[in-house]
Design an enzyme around this catalytic site. Structure first.
Site, PDB file in Angstrom:
ATOM      1  N   THR A 147      20.517  42.182  77.846  1.00 38.46           N
ATOM      2  CA  THR A 147      19.495  42.108  76.780  1.00 38.46           C
ATOM      3  C   THR A 147      20.928  41.419  75.886  1.00 38.46           C
ATOM      4  OG1 THR A 147      19.132  43.661  76.109  1.00 38.46           O
ATOM      5  CG2 THR A 147      17.695  42.989  77.998  1.00 38.46           C
ATOM      6  N   TRP A 149      21.126  40.187  71.359  1.00 40.21           N
ATOM      7  CA  TRP A 149      20.986  40.615  70.416  1.00 40.21           C
ATOM      8  C   TRP A 149      19.468  40.204  68.794  1.00 40.21           C
ATOM      9  CZ3 TRP A 149      21.530  36.724  67.152  1.00 40.21           C
ATOM     10  CH2 TRP A 149      21.772  35.689  66.724  1.00 40.21           C
ATOM     11  N   ARG A 158      10.287  42.920  78.004  1.00 35.94           N
ATOM     12  CA  ARG A 158       9.657  41.218  78.809  1.00 35.94           C
ATOM     13  C   ARG A 158      10.882  40.978  80.232  1.00 35.94           C
ATOM     14  NH1 ARG A 158      10.203  35.640  75.760  1.00 35.94           N
ATOM     15  NH2 ARG A 158      12.149  35.457  77.899  1.00 35.94           N
ATOM     16  N   PRO A 174      21.513  47.154  76.399  1.00 43.40           N
ATOM     17  CA  PRO A 174      21.424  46.558  75.410  1.00 43.40           C
ATOM     18  C   PRO A 174      22.836  45.846  74.858  1.00 43.40           C
ATOM     19  CG  PRO A 174      21.410  48.220  74.772  1.00 43.40           C
ATOM     20  CD  PRO A 174      21.334  48.370  76.161  1.00 43.40           C
ATOM     21  N   SER A 175      22.193  44.336  74.109  1.00 48.46           N
ATOM     22  CA  SER A 175      23.883  43.930  72.887  1.00 48.46           C
ATOM     23  C   SER A 175      24.250  45.280  72.581  1.00 48.46           C
ATOM     24  CB  SER A 175      23.433  43.138  71.810  1.00 48.46           C
ATOM     25  OG  SER A 175      24.263  42.704  71.867  1.00 48.46           O
ATOM     26  N   GLU A 248      18.309  34.140  82.306  1.00 50.33           N
ATOM     27  CA  GLU A 248      17.755  33.546  80.761  1.00 50.33           C
ATOM     28  C   GLU A 248      19.052  33.611  80.146  1.00 50.33           C
ATOM     29  OE1 GLU A 248      14.514  32.376  80.328  1.00 50.33           O
ATOM     30  OE2 GLU A 248      13.717  33.450  82.073  1.00 50.33           O
ATOM     31  N   CYS A 282      17.136  31.106  71.486  1.00 52.37           N
ATOM     32  CA  CYS A 282      17.027  30.119  72.894  1.00 52.37           C
ATOM     33  C   CYS A 282      16.853  28.947  72.512  1.00 52.37           C
ATOM     34  CB  CYS A 282      17.528  30.505  74.033  1.00 52.37           C
ATOM     35  SG  CYS A 282      16.024  31.908  74.104  1.00 52.37           S
ATOM     36  N   SER A 441       6.388  31.439  73.439  1.00 51.59           N
ATOM     37  CA  SER A 441       6.880  32.326  74.338  1.00 51.59           C
ATOM     38  C   SER A 441       5.454  32.700  74.012  1.00 51.59           C
ATOM     39  CB  SER A 441       7.515  32.556  73.940  1.00 51.59           C
ATOM     40  OG  SER A 441       8.007  33.977  74.173  1.00 51.59           O
TER      41      SER A 441
END
Ligand code: NAP
Length: 479
Positions: A147, A149, A158, A174-175, A248, A282, A441
């Site tokens: 994922t 940040w 998600r 994670p980042s 993604e 994004c 979203s």
């Protein structure tokens, strides 16, 4: 803030390491914590644990799995203020946005918990009287979830919730910019008493982690959200074992404002979307395409709103725009703005770092006019608080400019003509289209892009597909 977010989760246990990664607050440049930097041995432990747990977790009923997921979501909601503070401190976004993100995590988790109960198969009419054809869906297995940040909570929720709902087990990576909020969110999942090993979290050097996960045949699937460059790298490596992969990736969202649009509504939505998360989104608007007749009026309305935005540390009341994530991000924004200016664009407002701020990562909300589609500011993902405005004459020209991008995540447009609404939506080469608004979203809709913005969808009933394999069973009955 005093907390103990300095561990990983492997096989249901908190793990720490001698080597650590420092985490900083972008609003102050202060170190706020340290998280483990895992060794290859620990990565293998996480794979062992999730592989072992798969056999029991995947055999629970969907309703049993849903109970853990609902309990996780409830825990997040109960602690949402604390979690939002952790997120703002580490990522920089205004506190209100962090709070909304944590609430959104709970919504996604609850949606997926219920959607797991609807993993239906199919019975297909056979080709001969004695054949019976059925199709079932089964979890893919161990999933590695990587994922970014910018939405450090939402991206974890998600990915983890559809994977677990489908019966998969997970290893979250994670980042390194925002590992603490991911740890805090996983803490709440582990507090539900979920099976040891069903959910693991590791932090550290991303190349070592991804290499180890990708080389291990027990890891069936990679789900990645992040930049297009890293996505391509992972896709190439995943090819060696034909691992399942969902991506993604980056975007370059245009917003097209047509002559018949409601300009106040358009200006409100553009500023709200463009400057959310300091432009680090994004699906955030990258360029504004304004039809020539309304261009000047739209520019005036956008500037009016942008000059009123309040910039500052995300934990201060009423702040709407926080710092950028790191020095690389602010350098990229400075470079794109200065190149645009040299190429003939006009900085209508902003265009500089904020002076006398608590860290060097604050950039003024900026509007750049007289931008041409060939300028790098229009072609690259800016990921900062800068709105470049391009003028066009015909709808066909706007669609051509928008579709020229190799990205295809989200596009927006404003028009009050119902024919135009359908025609333009169908012609834009993007995975998601926002018409007369920018909200995209939500848990029940498929979020994701086409072209170099990725493959696969998160959200809706489509969101579980990426964590399921189809199996076709042909039964021959005794004649
Ligand atoms: P990034 O640099 O690609 O990093 C994303 C994740 O990949 C991080 O966990 C990072 O870990 C890891 N990573 C970096 N190098 C890696 C490698 N060699 N192998 C395996 N993993 C690696 O992206 P980011 O800067 O965090 O996020 C911003 C990007 O994400 C933007 O392009 C944005 O558009 C995109 N994004 C897309 C969506 C979507 O839904 N399409 C949503 C959000 C963000 P380390 O931090 O430890 O290096």
């Amino acid at each position: 803030m005093v907390d103990n977010l300095n561990h990983n989760w492997i096989n249901g246990k908190k793990v720490q390491t001698d080597n650590t990664l420092k985490v900083t607050n972008p609003a102050t440049n202060e170190v706020i914590g340290e998280v483990p930097s895992v060794t290859e041995g620990l990565i293998n432990d996480a794979i062992d644990a999730s592989y072992q747990a798969f056999s029991s977790w995947s055999k629970l009923t969907a309703a049993e799995r849903a109970e853990y997921l609902h309990a996780w979501a409830d825990n997040l909601l109960q602690k949402k203020e604390k979690l939002a503070s952790i997120m703002t401190e580490e990522q920089g976004k205004p506190y209100g946005e962090s709070l909304g993100e944590i609430e959104g995590c709970a919504q996604f988790i609850k949606w997926n918990a219920e959607e797991g109960k609807r993993i239906y198969g199919e019975i297909i009419p056979p080709s001969s009287p004695n054949q019976r054809i059925s199709v079932i869906k089964q979890p893919v297995g161990v999933c590695a979830l990587i994922t970014p940040w910018n939405f450090p909570g939402a991206m974890v929720a998600r990915k983890v919730s559809p994977a677990l709902a489908a019966g998969c087990t997970v290893i979250v990576k994670p980042s390194s910019e925002t590992p603490r909020i991911a740890i805090a969110i996983l803490d709440e999942l582990m507090a539900t008493g979920i099976d040891n090993g069903a959910a693991n979290l590791i932090t550290g050097k991303s190349s070592l982690i991804s290499e180890t996960l990708l080389n291990d045949r027990r890891v069936s699937k990679i789900s990645f959200t992040g930049s297009t460059d890293i996505g391509k790298l992972l896709m190439k490596k995943a090819a060696d074992q034909v691992k399942r992969i969902s991506l993604e990736l980056g975007g370059n969202a245009p917003v097209i404002v047509l002559n018949d649009a409601d300009l106040d509504k358009a200006a409100d939505a553009i500023v709200e979307n463009k400057f959310e998360n300091t432009g680090q989104m994004c699906n955030g608007i990258n360029t504004v395409l304004a039809q020539s007749e309304v261009k000047d009026e739209l520019i005036t309305k956008v500037i009016e709103r942008v000059t009123q935005l309040r910039v500052g540390p995300g934990n201060q009341k009423d702040v709407q725009v926080g710092p950028l994530i790191n020095s690389g991000a602010i350098e990229k924004v400075e470079k794109l703005v200065s190149e645009a200016e040299k190429a003939g664009a006009n900085i209508a407002t902003g265009g500089k770092k904020v002076e006398n701020s608590p860290s060097d990562l604050f950039y003024q909300p900026t509007v750049v006019t007289n931008v041409k589609p060939e300028m790098s500011i229009a072609k690259e993902e800016i990921f900062g608080p800068v709105a470049p405005i391009i003028s066009f004459d015909t709808i066909a020209e706007a669609i051509k400019i928008a579709n020229a991008s190799p990205y295809g995540l989200a596009a927006y447009f404003f028009s009050n003509n119902v024919n135009t609404v359908y025609q333009v939506s169908e012609q834009l080469d993007f995975g998601m289209i926002g018409v007369n608004g920018t909200q995209l979203s939500v848990p029940q809709a498929p979020f994701g892009g086409i072209k170099e913005s990725g493959m696969g969808r998160e959200g809706g009933h489509y969101g579980l597909d990426g964590f399921l394999e189809l199996k076709y069973i042909s039964l021959s009955l005794d004649a």
